[in-house]
Design a protein around this motif. Structure first.
Motif, PDB file in Angstrom:
ATOM      1  N   GLU A   6       0.839  -1.204   0.000  1.00 18.62           N
ATOM      2  CA  GLU A   6       0.000   0.000   0.000  1.00 18.62           C
ATOM      3  C   GLU A   6       0.875   1.255   0.000  1.00 18.62           C
ATOM      4  O   GLU A   6       0.594   2.219  -0.717  1.00 18.62           O
ATOM      5  N   ASN A   7       1.935   1.235   0.789  1.00 19.30           N
ATOM      6  CA  ASN A   7       2.856   2.374   0.841  1.00 19.30           C
ATOM      7  C   ASN A   7       3.503   2.590  -0.524  1.00 19.30           C
ATOM      8  O   ASN A   7       3.585   3.723  -1.018  1.00 19.30           O
ATOM      9  N   TRP A   8       3.974   1.514  -1.149  1.00 17.91           N
ATOM     10  CA  TRP A   8       4.586   1.610  -2.473  1.00 17.91           C
ATOM     11  C   TRP A   8       3.591   2.186  -3.476  1.00 17.91           C
ATOM     12  O   TRP A   8       3.889   3.137  -4.199  1.00 17.91           O
ATOM     13  N   ARG A   9       2.405   1.604  -3.551  1.00 15.45           N
ATOM     14  CA  ARG A   9       1.424   2.031  -4.555  1.00 15.45           C
ATOM     15  C   ARG A   9       0.938   3.461  -4.324  1.00 15.45           C
ATOM     16  O   ARG A   9       0.709   4.197  -5.281  1.00 15.45           O
ATOM     17  N   THR A  10       0.805   3.851  -3.065  1.00 12.64           N
ATOM     18  CA  THR A  10       0.369   5.217  -2.763  1.00 12.64           C
ATOM     19  C   THR A  10       1.391   6.229  -3.266  1.00 12.64           C
ATOM     20  O   THR A  10       1.037   7.225  -3.895  1.00 12.64           O
ATOM     21  N   LYS A  11       2.658   5.968  -3.002  1.00 12.72           N
ATOM     22  CA  LYS A  11       3.702   6.906  -3.434  1.00 12.72           C
ATOM     23  C   LYS A  11       3.937   6.832  -4.947  1.00 12.72           C
ATOM     24  O   LYS A  11       4.071   7.853  -5.611  1.00 12.72           O
ATOM     25  N   ALA A  12       3.963   5.618  -5.499  1.00 13.48           N
ATOM     26  CA  ALA A  12       4.280   5.449  -6.920  1.00 13.48           C
ATOM     27  C   ALA A  12       3.131   5.856  -7.837  1.00 13.48           C
ATOM     28  O   ALA A  12       3.366   6.409  -8.914  1.00 13.48           O
ATOM     29  N   LEU A  17       2.751  12.404  -3.599  1.00 11.74           N
ATOM     30  CA  LEU A  17       3.957  13.134  -3.981  1.00 11.74           C
ATOM     31  C   LEU A  17       3.630  14.139  -5.079  1.00 11.74           C
ATOM     32  O   LEU A  17       2.721  13.927  -5.877  1.00 11.74           O
ATOM     33  N   GLY A  18       4.413  15.200  -5.144  1.00 12.90           N
ATOM     34  CA  GLY A  18       4.287  16.134  -6.252  1.00 12.90           C
ATOM     35  C   GLY A  18       4.802  15.488  -7.528  1.00 12.90           C
ATOM     36  O   GLY A  18       5.493  14.475  -7.483  1.00 12.90           O
ATOM     37  N   LYS A  19       4.482  16.093  -8.666  1.00 11.27           N
ATOM     38  CA  LYS A  19       4.896  15.516  -9.960  1.00 11.27           C
ATOM     39  C   LYS A  19       6.396  15.314 -10.061  1.00 11.27           C
ATOM     40  O   LYS A  19       6.860  14.288 -10.522  1.00 11.27           O
ATOM     41  N   GLU A  20       7.156  16.286  -9.615  1.00  9.16           N
ATOM     42  CA  GLU A  20       8.621  16.204  -9.710  1.00  9.16           C
ATOM     43  C   GLU A  20       9.161  15.100  -8.802  1.00  9.16           C
ATOM     44  O   GLU A  20      10.051  14.341  -9.208  1.00  9.16           O
ATOM     45  N   GLU A  21       8.625  14.997  -7.579  1.00  8.21           N
ATOM     46  CA  GLU A  21       9.062  13.938  -6.653  1.00  8.21           C
ATOM     47  C   GLU A  21       8.711  12.566  -7.207  1.00  8.21           C
ATOM     48  O   GLU A  21       9.504  11.634  -7.117  1.00  8.21           O
ATOM     49  N   GLN A  22       7.507  12.453  -7.776  1.00  6.99           N
ATOM     50  CA  GLN A  22       7.086  11.172  -8.336  1.00  6.99           C
ATOM     51  C   GLN A  22       7.954  10.797  -9.543  1.00  6.99           C
ATOM     52  O   GLN A  22       8.333   9.634  -9.697  1.00  6.99           O
ATOM     53  N   LYS A  23       8.308  11.780 -10.343  1.00  7.79           N
ATOM     54  CA  LYS A  23       9.188  11.530 -11.493  1.00  7.79           C
ATOM     55  C   LYS A  23      10.542  11.001 -11.021  1.00  7.79           C
ATOM     56  O   LYS A  23      11.070  10.029 -11.567  1.00  7.79           O
ATOM     57  N   LYS A  24      11.087  11.614  -9.973  1.00  9.66           N
ATOM     58  CA  LYS A  24      12.362  11.157  -9.414  1.00  9.66           C
ATOM     59  C   LYS A  24      12.247   9.748  -8.846  1.00  9.66           C
ATOM     60  O   LYS A  24      13.150   8.920  -8.994  1.00  9.66           O
ATOM     61  N   GLN A  27      12.297   7.360 -11.778  1.00  8.08           N
ATOM     62  CA  GLN A  27      13.634   7.281 -12.375  1.00  8.08           C
ATOM     63  C   GLN A  27      14.530   6.373 -11.541  1.00  8.08           C
ATOM     64  O   GLN A  27      15.247   5.519 -12.081  1.00  8.08           O
ATOM     65  N   LYS A  28      14.481   6.549 -10.235  1.00  2.61           N
ATOM     66  CA  LYS A  28      15.289   5.708  -9.349  1.00  2.61           C
ATOM     67  C   LYS A  28      14.816   4.255  -9.436  1.00  2.61           C
ATOM     68  O   LYS A  28      15.632   3.332  -9.534  1.00  2.61           O
ATOM     69  N   TYR A  29      13.499   4.055  -9.426  1.00  7.65           N
ATOM     70  CA  TYR A  29      12.949   2.698  -9.503  1.00  7.65           C
ATOM     71  C   TYR A  29      13.407   2.009 -10.788  1.00  7.65           C
ATOM     72  O   TYR A  29      13.862   0.865 -10.754  1.00  7.65           O
ATOM     73  N   PHE A  30      13.267   2.680 -11.929  1.00  3.35           N
ATOM     74  CA  PHE A  30      13.630   2.052 -13.203  1.00  3.35           C
ATOM     75  C   PHE A  30      15.106   1.679 -13.248  1.00  3.35           C
ATOM     76  O   PHE A  30      15.476   0.642 -13.794  1.00  3.35           O
ATOM     77  N   SER A  31      15.944   2.478 -12.658  1.00  2.00           N
ATOM     78  CA  SER A  31      17.368   2.176 -12.600  1.00  2.00           C
ATOM     79  C   SER A  31      17.621   0.932 -11.743  1.00  2.00           C
ATOM     80  O   SER A  31      18.368   0.030 -12.140  1.00  2.00           O
ATOM     81  N   LEU A  32      16.994   0.878 -10.570  1.00  3.73           N
ATOM     82  CA  LEU A  32      17.144  -0.286  -9.688  1.00  3.73           C
ATOM     83  C   LEU A  32      16.542  -1.537 -10.326  1.00  3.73           C
ATOM     84  O   LEU A  32      17.120  -2.627 -10.253  1.00  3.73           O
ATOM     85  N   GLU A  33      15.398  -1.369 -10.958  1.00  6.02           N
ATOM     86  CA  GLU A  33      14.708  -2.492 -11.604  1.00  6.02           C
ATOM     87  C   GLU A  33      15.576  -3.087 -12.713  1.00  6.02           C
ATOM     88  O   GLU A  33      15.691  -4.309 -12.837  1.00  6.02           O
ATOM     89  N   LYS A  34      16.203  -2.228 -13.497  1.00  2.04           N
ATOM     90  CA  LYS A  34      17.066  -2.708 -14.584  1.00  2.04           C
ATOM     91  C   LYS A  34      18.214  -3.544 -14.027  1.00  2.04           C
ATOM     92  O   LYS A  34      18.509  -4.629 -14.521  1.00  2.04           O
ATOM     93  N   PHE A  65      11.590   0.101  -2.528  1.00  2.00           N
ATOM     94  CA  PHE A  65      11.670  -0.127  -3.967  1.00  2.00           C
ATOM     95  C   PHE A  65      11.579  -1.613  -4.302  1.00  2.00           C
ATOM     96  O   PHE A  65      11.024  -1.981  -5.339  1.00  2.00           O
ATOM     97  N   PHE A  66      12.113  -2.460  -3.436  1.00  2.00           N
ATOM     98  CA  PHE A  66      12.038  -3.893  -3.698  1.00  2.00           C
ATOM     99  C   PHE A  66      10.583  -4.376  -3.665  1.00  2.00           C
ATOM    100  O   PHE A  66      10.217  -5.298  -4.396  1.00  2.00           O
ATOM    101  N   THR A  67       9.755  -3.738  -2.861  1.00  2.00           N
ATOM    102  CA  THR A  67       8.320  -4.057  -2.855  1.00  2.00           C
ATOM    103  C   THR A  67       7.734  -3.792  -4.237  1.00  2.00           C
ATOM    104  O   THR A  67       6.950  -4.591  -4.757  1.00  2.00           O
ATOM    105  N   GLY A  68       8.135  -2.693  -4.865  1.00  2.00           N
ATOM    106  CA  GLY A  68       7.689  -2.391  -6.226  1.00  2.00           C
ATOM    107  C   GLY A  68       8.163  -3.426  -7.224  1.00  2.00           C
ATOM    108  O   GLY A  68       7.426  -3.830  -8.126  1.00  2.00           O
TER     109      GLY A  68
END
Length: 173
Positions: A6-12, A17-24, A27-34, A65-68
């Motif tokens: 729930e925490n992951w989905r609420t933030k993601a 979060l504001g648009k800029e925070e969510q974008k960041k 970006q961090k998630y996609f890097s870790l996911e890769k 992020f691992f939850t995501g």
């Protein structure tokens, strides 16, 4: 108290979060996911099992992020699902991928940075990847029996938009 998911989905996905925070965040998630998938795909037959916290540490990804990552990979596992809805850091999870399902789901998610990883060359033939790609793209194609859908027709999905402004765009990708 909110679960990890729930925490992951609420933030993601939410508006916490504001648009800029969510974008960041993304970006961090996609890097870790890769990085996660690069490691997983080095030996796709390897089964990872341990607490969420242990596996997060193994992959050098924090629990948030691992939850995501676990949320994203859940439909690509071999015949089981992790208890992602209720898990906490001590919940034992297992990652045993089905490579074809994983590739198909990456195509469905339009994650070309993942289904384009060079590690796939050692796992699935180019021909099989092309088949899975086409199969996934066909699965989302809207067809009406016996009647062609023209760009200015109402979209058959029921959105109220013209087909060219709705599903035609998605099907063209």
């Amino acid at each position: 108290m909110a679960t990890l998911l729930e925490n992951w989905r609420t933030k993601a996905y939410g508006d916490e979060l504001g648009k800029e925070e969510q974008k960041k965040l993304w970006q961090k998630y996609f890097s870790l996911e890769k990085g996660f998938y690069e490691e997983i795909l080095k030996d796709p037959s390897h089964v990872y099992e341990g607490s969420l916290k242990e596996l997060a540490e193994h992959f050098k990804i924090d629990s948030f992020f691992f939850t995501g990552v676990l949320d994203g990979i859940d439909e690509s596992l071999k015949g089981y699902h992790n208890p992602i809805e209720s898990m906490d850091e001590d919940t034992v999870v297992k990652i045993e991928i089905d490579p074809e399902k994983l590739y198909y789901n990456m195509v469905e998610a339009k994650a070309n940075w993942l289904y384009g990883l060079p590690e796939w060359d050692q796992i699935l033939t180019k021909e099989r990847r092309e088949e899975l790609y086409k199969e996934q793209k066909r699965s989302g194609t809207v067809r009406r029996e016996g009647r062609k859908i023209y760009p200015n027709d109402p979209c058959p999905c029921g959105s109220g938009k013209k087909y060219k402004k709705c599903c035609m765009r998605e099907n063209a990708e």
